[in-house]
Design an enzyme around this catalytic site. Structure first.
Site, PDB file in Angstrom:
ATOM      1  N   ASP A 253       0.867  -1.183   0.000  1.00 42.86           N
ATOM      2  CA  ASP A 253       0.000   0.000   0.000  1.00 42.86           C
ATOM      3  C   ASP A 253       0.900   1.229   0.000  1.00 42.86           C
ATOM      4  O   ASP A 253       2.051   1.140  -0.412  1.00 42.86           O
ATOM      5  CB  ASP A 253      -0.965  -0.017   1.191  1.00 42.86           C
ATOM      6  CG  ASP A 253      -2.299   0.648   0.851  1.00 42.86           C
ATOM      7  OD1 ASP A 253      -2.286   1.856   0.558  1.00 42.86           O
ATOM      8  OD2 ASP A 253      -3.344  -0.017   0.887  1.00 42.86           O
TER       9      ASP A 253
ATOM     10  N   HIS B 151       1.976   1.721  -3.151  1.00 43.63           N
ATOM     11  CA  HIS B 151       1.135   2.665  -3.887  1.00 43.63           C
ATOM     12  C   HIS B 151       1.806   4.026  -3.998  1.00 43.63           C
ATOM     13  O   HIS B 151       1.144   5.014  -4.323  1.00 43.63           O
ATOM     14  CB  HIS B 151      -0.229   2.794  -3.217  1.00 43.63           C
ATOM     15  CG  HIS B 151      -1.067   1.557  -3.312  1.00 43.63           C
ATOM     16  ND1 HIS B 151      -2.354   1.479  -2.818  1.00 43.63           N
ATOM     17  CD2 HIS B 151      -0.804   0.329  -3.845  1.00 43.63           C
ATOM     18  CE1 HIS B 151      -2.853   0.268  -3.040  1.00 43.63           C
ATOM     19  NE2 HIS B 151      -1.922  -0.449  -3.657  1.00 43.63           N
TER      20      HIS B 151
END
Length: 435
Positions: A254, A277
Site C-alpha cells: 500500500d 502505492h
C-alpha cells in the site's frame, strides 16, 4: 555520626530500589558501565543512562504487558528500557504511553503483539479519522526508540479475516490495529529497527511535532495468497508539523509514505519503496466542510519499484467532502521502475465513478509543485502515459513544473504526459486526457 547516617540513608535507598523491582527485572545505574555492557544496554550514539531490563516472554502467549509498562515508567525521566537481543516480549493488553519525558527504548529483541482479534476489537484506542485503532499510543517529549530488533504486528490472522473488505467502506466494523501510533508527541525518533506485518497502517502520527525515522525497514507479507496485507501503509500522519524519514526501506503493498491532513514541513531522503502505492501527498479533503492542508514537503533520492503509483498527489471528490490545499511540494531525483502510474495528480479519490467526480469535483487546490529529475519506466498498464496531471474544475492548479523527466513505457514511444486544467506552462509538452 555523619558516616553512620549516610550509610543508613544509602542502605534505605537501596532497599527501596530493590523493593520496587518486579520478578525478572533489573535496574542498572548509568555509572555501572560493566553491567551495562554485559546486558547490551549501551549504544555508541547515545550516552549511558540508567538502564531497565524486564523479563522476556516464555512463549507467544506469555503476556508481559504489565512488565513492559513497569519498565517504561522506571526508564522515564532520563533512563533507558532495554529489550534484549534474542528475547521475545509479547504484548497482549492495550497500553497508554502518553506520559513520556526524556526516555530511550533500546529494542534489540522482538516486541510482538498477540493476534487475539476479539480482545483487540474491544480493547484499543479509537480515532474517528478513517476509523483507526491501535494497540498502544506513545506521547510526551524527547522519546528515542532505537536498536536492531523487531516490532512485530503479527498480522496474518488480521489479513485472513479482513480479506475482501475495505477500510473506507462506511459499513466496515472490522477494525485492525495500527502498529505504532504517536499522539501529542514532541521530538520522537525511531532508528534502526524493523517493523513487520502490521494489521493495518504501520505508523500513524497524530497531533505531533518533530517526528523522525532513520534506517528503518518496514515489511508486510502474507503466507495466504488469497489474503494479502491491505492498508498496510508505511507512514501516515494527521496534524503533524515536522516529519522526517531517511535511509528507510518499505515493502508493504500500500502507500509507502502518505501524510494525511494538516501535515507540514516534511522531509524524505533515501527511501526505497517496493510493491507500494507510492509516495503520496494525501489523501486530503475527505470529510464534509473540513479544510485540510499538506504543505512544505521535500522528497529527494527515492526509488519506487513494482508499484501502483510513484509520485502522487491525491484529493477527495464527491457530494459530501471537504476542501483545502496541497502546496509547495518537491519531488527530486526519483527513480521509478515497473510502476503503473509514475507521476499522478488524482483528484477523483476515493473509489468514485467518473460521472460523480465530474458532478462533484474536488475542492483541493494544488500549487507550487515541482517534479525534477524523474526517471525510469512505467509498467505499461496505462499505455504510453507516464505522467497524468488532471486538475479538478473546482480547484486551482498552478505553478506545477516538470523538469528533466526521463520516463518510458513498454507500451511504446514516445511516452505521453497528460495535463488538463493546470494553469500555465508545466515545462514539458503535454496533451489532454483521452477520457
Amino acid at each position: 555520626m555523619k558516616f553512620f547516617l549516610a550509610t543508613l540513608f544509602a542502605s534505605a535507598v537501596s532497599s527501596i530500589a530493590v523493593d520496587r523491582l518486579i520478578p525478572g527485572a533489573q535496574i542498572i545505574p548509568e555509572s555501572d558501565t560493566r553491567a551495562l555492557l554485559r546486558v547490551g544496554g549501551h549504544h555508541d550514539k547515545y550516552h549511558d543512562r540508567r538502564t531497565i531490563t524486564i523479563r522476556p516472554s516464555r512463549n507467544d502467549t506469555d503476556d508481559v504487558s504489565r512488565d513492559f509498562l513497569w519498565g517504561i515508567k522506571h526508564a522515564n525521566h532520563g533512563g533507558r528500557l532495554l529489550l534484549k537481543k534474542g528475547e521475545k516480549y509479547v504484548i497482549g493488553r492495550k497500553l497508554d504511553l502518553t506520559f513520556l519525558d526524556d526516555i530511550e527504548v533500546q529494542l534489540d529483541g522482538e516486541l510482538k503483539f498477540t493476534d487475539d482479534v476479539s480482545y483487540w476489537q474491544e480493547n484499543n484506542f479509537y480515532y474517528d479519522f478513517q476509523k483507526s485503532i491501535t494497540f498502544w499510543r506513545w506521547g510526551g517529549k524527547d522519546i528515542k526508540i532505537f536498536g536492531t530488533g523487531l516490532l512485530n504486528g503479527n498480522g496474518q490472522r488480521w489479513y485472513n479475516e479482513f480479506a475482501g473488505q475495505e477500510i473506507l467502506d462506511p459499513d466496515n466494523e472490522y477494525y485492525r490495529p495500527i502498529l505504532f501510533l504517536t499522539e501529542n508527541a514532541t521530538r520522537i525518533s525511531v532508528e534502526g529497527i524493523t517493523q513487520l506485518n502490521s494489521p493495518c497502517w504501520t505508523n500513524f502520527f497524530i497531533q505531533s511535532k518533530d517526528v523522525s525515522f532513520d534506517d528503518v525497514y518496514i515489511h508486510a507479507f502474507s503466507t495466504n495468497k488469497s489474503a494479502l496485507p491491505k492498508n498496510s501503509d508505511g507512514f501516515d500522519s494527521l496534524n503533524v508539523d515536522g516529519l522526517t524519514v531517511t535511509n528507510t526501506r518499505v515493502d508493504v503493498g500500500d502507500d509507502c509514505f502518505s501524510p494525511k491532513p494538516n501535515t507540514t514541513n516534511i522531509f524524505v531522503q533515501n527511501l526505497l519503496c517496493n510493491n507500494t502505492h507510492g509516495v503520496s501527498m494525501g489523501s486530503i479533503g475527505q470529510y464534509p466542510g473540513v479544510m485540510d492542508i499538506i504543505e512544505h514537503a521535500y522528497i529527494e533520492n527515492v526509488t519506487l519499484l513494482n508499484g501502483q503509483n510513484g509520485a502522487r498527489l491525491k484529493a477527495w471528490a464527491g457530494q459530501d467532502v471537504g476542501y483545502g490545499r496541497i502546496n509547495n511540494i518537491t519531488y527530486k531525483n526519483i527513480r521509478i521502475e515497473n510502476t503503473d502510474a509514475p507521476v499522478v495528480l488524482d483528484q477523483c479519490y476515493f473509489d468514485i465513478e467518473a460521472a460523480e467526480c465530474a458532478q462533484y469535483p474536488s475542492q483541493v487546490n494544488v500549487t507550487n509543485i515541482l517534479f525534477e529529475n524523474i526517471s525510469g519506466t512505467s509498467s505499461g498498464k496505462n499505455g504510453k502515459v507516464v505522467a497524468d496531471l488532471v486538475c479538478s474544475p473546482n480547484a486551482v492548479c498552478s505553478d506545477i513544473q516538470l523538469k528533466n523527466i526521463n520516463l518510458t513505457s513498454p507500451a511504446g514511444s514516445p511516452p505521453e504526459i497528460v495535463c488538463e486544467g493546470v494553469q500555465g506552462d508545466i515545462g514539458v509538452e503535454c496533451q489532454a486526457s483521452a477520457d
